[in-house]
Design a protein around this motif. Structure first.
Motif, mmCIF file in Angstrom:
data_model
loop_
_atom_site.group_PDB
_atom_site.id
_atom_site.type_symbol
_atom_site.label_atom_id
_atom_site.label_comp_id
_atom_site.label_asym_id
_atom_site.label_seq_id
_atom_site.Cartn_x
_atom_site.Cartn_y
_atom_site.Cartn_z
ATOM 1 N N THR A 182 -2.751 9.286 2.886
ATOM 2 C CA THR A 182 -3.394 8.591 3.998
ATOM 3 C C THR A 182 -3.913 7.260 3.478
ATOM 4 N N LYS A 183 -4.296 6.400 4.399
ATOM 5 C CA LYS A 183 -4.875 5.120 3.966
ATOM 6 C C LYS A 183 -6.217 4.961 4.668
ATOM 7 N N VAL A 184 -7.264 4.740 3.901
ATOM 8 C CA VAL A 184 -8.597 4.633 4.508
ATOM 9 C C VAL A 184 -9.343 3.420 3.961
ATOM 10 N N LEU A 185 -10.166 2.852 4.828
ATOM 11 C CA LEU A 185 -10.997 1.736 4.389
ATOM 12 C C LEU A 185 -12.281 2.300 3.786
ATOM 13 N N TYR A 224 -9.242 -0.853 0.954
ATOM 14 C CA TYR A 224 -8.462 0.293 1.431
ATOM 15 C C TYR A 224 -8.032 1.119 0.237
ATOM 16 N N ASP A 225 -7.988 2.435 0.440
ATOM 17 C CA ASP A 225 -7.495 3.290 -0.625
ATOM 18 C C ASP A 225 -6.414 4.229 -0.078
ATOM 19 N N VAL A 226 -5.534 4.670 -0.965
ATOM 20 C CA VAL A 226 -4.413 5.518 -0.544
ATOM 21 C C VAL A 226 -4.350 6.786 -1.403
ATOM 22 N N PRO A 227 -5.157 7.808 -1.062
ATOM 23 C CA PRO A 227 -5.033 9.057 -1.811
ATOM 24 C C PRO A 227 -3.678 9.704 -1.525
#
Ligand code: BGC
Length: 768
Positions: free
Chosen positions: A708-711, A683-686
């Motif tokens: 946001t948080k995306v896988l 997961y990343d959090v730009p």
């Protein structure tokens, strides 16, 4: 490297009122659907019946309208687990066999996930267990801003940033209320320290209040329609929160359109006329002010019955939208549900923050590592209890050591050594039903020295375990007696001499991972020198140990991000640097709640407010957390929003910025391309921060405005979309008493964290 990614965007469309006032809740909300019925109910009530509703009936209930078949309100602590059942008029547990609950990760752990989705899921789990126990309102979420790193409730609160806290408070609230239970957002407002919390007078500017401290409450109320609010213990600008007309009437009810009910914190009511008129609905847990005294006040005409009717109406609005759990349905099965344990695993798995990983010490390669030394008191410590109001009688809790044993199995040998003991730390609540000595008197954070031979023996065992191991997992940090409601930590120092043990261990085995189990920042200066890898874990709930183990062995890549800044030293942080905390104008007082529970000789005096002591001048104003470090150019050890993963992540832009017209006004849409160059799904959090280029008023250097948080699966690229409402760029104009646009030119910065700008765009807004 910082590169300019987009050219100037001019926006010139907004017509009409240039101030674009914020949303106020609309009248089609569920709380307003029963007004006629409520009018009829009130008409048939005696004054005495009405007054009965306005104070505690038992410690965790308030009266309904029994004559008309309207149930009482049942409240339940707390923010991260449904508290065990106690005798109606005492703090003694009933020792039921069915009231063990799920222990959810505490506030800062949830916040470290940066996940709105998980906050919602968390709320659904809390509601589910509350219903099983027959509870109508959860006393949570606890959403005050973390102003000081040492705050006793930092672990319970969410973050130092208003946007992150708001997004989580909104989703927690929705998760709870969508499932038939009301929230009670607390502690409204500015309960940012535990020292003298029952008497401190917070002096804060209207602007800092509106922009920093109130947004998590505003968002929960305006956006998620939170039904309940708990007034805090402290004073704001000279007036107790529970009788503060600016807070309860002007801001909450008029500006935000709140239609629900306000209850006092336990023992936080100080007057009769002032409280009921300002907007307090229920005095908890007693009736010193809103019982006979209120009845008399109405009878002699000091309070009009219209005001009483209004307060009763606000309670009934909530009562009518929350279906009471029938007595024959409540408490029939165990409170703790397996589905909720799963939720705690999911939250914990995304909350752990990898702070340092030199030489890729982590993850542990179980094909190579044959012996793991696990060292530290926190490796095997239960964290569900302690912390006064927020203790959870957990059905079970997987400690880090148990989690490692579960997950490693026979793939490696685990040798455990306690290393040091926290046994003689100051007292505090050891769960409910007992007070440890020293609580509330700030017994100090340093454990009294252990007898030399015990300390030496524990250290020797740790060194021995480390010597024969391939890797050392040193699991230290704080615990729930050390970080607790009712007092603040005196420093960020790691307690119980654990650094000394860590250093001795590192001498014989440098392959050390230091894991801080703590709800707040701790001083890592000595740890840095002897730990190639550092992990921030938390008071992480029922399944926390399994989640941590999965991260350490690489089954999951870490994706937590710090919800607060990690200063090098405490004195660098704003309230300390400006000398506004700790306050020196008052001796440390007995804690208000402890007095209440102990019914000691101070209680009477405290509850009457006679000991109003301590003035907290919020001189740093808007510069809370990273806003301070950034603006003052003070380096931090780890910035807000920081966290590593096992895969390398690369950002690039796609299509720059575009504008959307939405129901809520203009929104900037920013798309970011994220590439995972490693072999772990992650997961990343730009994060998007905004800096004003041409401001007329003062601003922090930059502020978080979207994330946001995306896988991002291993080896793949995904596009993450972030939305930044133009409205959120405004400031609170104290003279106009409204939100105003200031700058027209902004740098929109794409960041990995508050300290790492990846890319930026210049944005020009015209005619706004
Ligand atoms: C705490 C509240 C809690 C209440 C009831 C107070 O001391 O501040 O957060 O809900 O006790 O336990």
């Amino acid at each position: 490297m910082v590169a300019l990614f987009a050219a100037i965007i001019a926006v010139c469309s907004c017509k009409g009122d240039p101030t674009l006032s914020r949303d106020v809740k609309s009248y089609d909300d569920p709380l307003m659907q029963n007004e006629k019925k409520i009018t009829a109910i009130i008409k048939n009530m005696t004054l005495e019946e009405k007054i009965e509703m306005l104070h505690g009936k038992h410690y965790f209930t308030s009266e309904g309208v029994p004559a008309q078949g309207i149930a009482e309100m049942n409240y339940a602590d707390g923010p991260f687990g449904i508290r065990e059942e106690m005798e109606p008029l005492s703090w003694n547990p009933l020792h039921w066999s069915t009231d063990s609950a799920t222990f959810f990760p505490t506030g800062s752990a949830l916040a470290a996930t940066w996940s709105e989705e998980l906050a919602y899921l968390y709320g659904t789990g809390m509601a589910r267990e509350a219903r099983l126990r027959g509870k109508d309102m959860i006393l949570g979420p606890a959403i005050n801003i973390q102003r000081i790193p040492t705050g006793g409730r930092t672990y319970e609160y969410l973050s130092e940033d208003p946007l992150l806290s708001s997004r989580l408070s909104v989703n927690y609230t929705k998760g709870v209320q969508d499932n038939g239970v009301a929230v009670c957002v607390k502690h409204f407002a500015l309960n940012n320290q535990e020292t003298n919390r029952g008497s401190v007078n917070v002096i804060v500017s209207p602007r800092a209040m509106r922009e920093i401290y109130l947004p998590p409450f505003e968002a929960a109320i305006v956006e998620a329609n939170a039904y309940g609010v708990m007034a805090a213990y402290n004073k704001i600008n000279g007036t107790w929160c529970a009788e503060n007309p600016v807070l309860l009437d002007q801001i909450l009810r008029k500006d935000w359109g709140f239609k629900g009910m306000v209850i006092s914190d336990w023992g936080g009511t100080h007057s009769t006329v002032g409280s009921v008129t300002a907007g307090l609905n229920v005095e908890m847990p007693s009736k010193d002010y809103m019982g006979q005294a209120l009845l008399d006040s109405v009878k002699v005409g000091v309070v009009s019955e219209k005001v009483i009717d209004e307060r009763v109406r606000e309670i009934l609005r909530v009562r009518m939208v929350i279906d009471p759990v029938p007595a024959d349905k409540a408490n029939k099965v165990m409170t703790a549900q397996p589905e909720c344990a799963d939720i705690t695993y999911k939250v914990a798995a995304q909350s752990v923050v990898l702070l340092k990983n030199e030489g890729n010490v982590l993850p542990i390669d179980l094909n190579k590592v044959k012996t793991i030394a696990v060292i530290g008191d926190n490796a095997d410590k239960i964290m569900a209890t302690g912390g006064v109001g927020a203790g959870v009688k957990a059905l079970y809790e997987v400690t880090p050591l148990a989690g490692l044993r579960n997950r490693v199995g026979d793939k490696a040998k685990i040798v455990y050594a306690q290393g040091y003991t926290s046994q003689q730390a100051r007292g505090g609540f050891g769960g409910f039903g007992g007070f440890g000595g020293g609580f509330g008197r700030r017994g100090g954070n340093a454990a009294p020295a252990q007898p030399d031979n015990t300390a030496q023996k524990l250290k020797d065992e740790a060194v021995k375990a480390a010597k024969g191991a391939d890797i050392v997992l040193f699991i230290g940090g704080d615990n729930r007696a050390h970080e607790t409601e009712g007092s603040d930590r005196r420093s960020m120092d790691l307690p119980f001499n654990q650094e000394e043990v860590l250093e001795a261990v590192a001498k014989v085995n440098p392959n050390v991972v230091f894991i801080a189990v703590a709800g707040a920042p701790v001083d890592l200066n000595r740890v840095q020198a002897c730990s190639p890898a550092i992990v921030q874990s938390w008071f992480n709930g029922t399944e926390g140990g399994n989640a941590l183990a999965d991260i350490l062995i690489g089954k999951i890549s870490p994706s937590g991000r710090l919800p607060f800044s990690y200063p090098f030293k405490l004195e660098d942080s704003p309230a300390y640097a400006t000398g506004s905390f700790p306050q020196t104008d008052a001796p440390i007082n007995q804690d208000v709640f402890v007095s209440l529970v102990q019914k000691d000789d101070k209680a009477e005096e405290m509850l009457k407010g006679a000991t109003g002591r301590g003035t907290a001048l919020y001189t740093e104003d808007l510069l809370v957390g990273y806003r301070w470090f950034d603006t003052k150019e003070k380096p931090v050890m780890y910035p807000f929003g920081y966290g590593l993963g096992y895969s390398e992540i690369e950002y690039s832009y796609l299509g720059g910025i575009s504008f959307l017209e939405t129901e809520k006004g203009k929104v900037l849409e920013i798309k970011v391309k994220i590439t995972n160059k490693g072999k772990y799904d992650q997961y990343d959090v730009p994060q998007l921060y905004v800096h004003r280029v041409d401001p007329k008023v003062e601003w922090p250097y930059k502020e978080l405005k979207a994330f946001t948080k995306v896988l991002v699966p291993a080896g793949e690229t995904v596009v993450a979309t972030m939305h930044l409402p133009v409205e959120s760029l405004k400031y609170w104009d104290e003279e106009a008493h409204d939100w105003k646009m200031d700058a027209t030119e902004f740098d929109v910065m794409l960041c990995r964290d508050a300290g790492t700008v990846v890319n930026k765009a210049v944005l020009t807004l015209k005619n706004l």
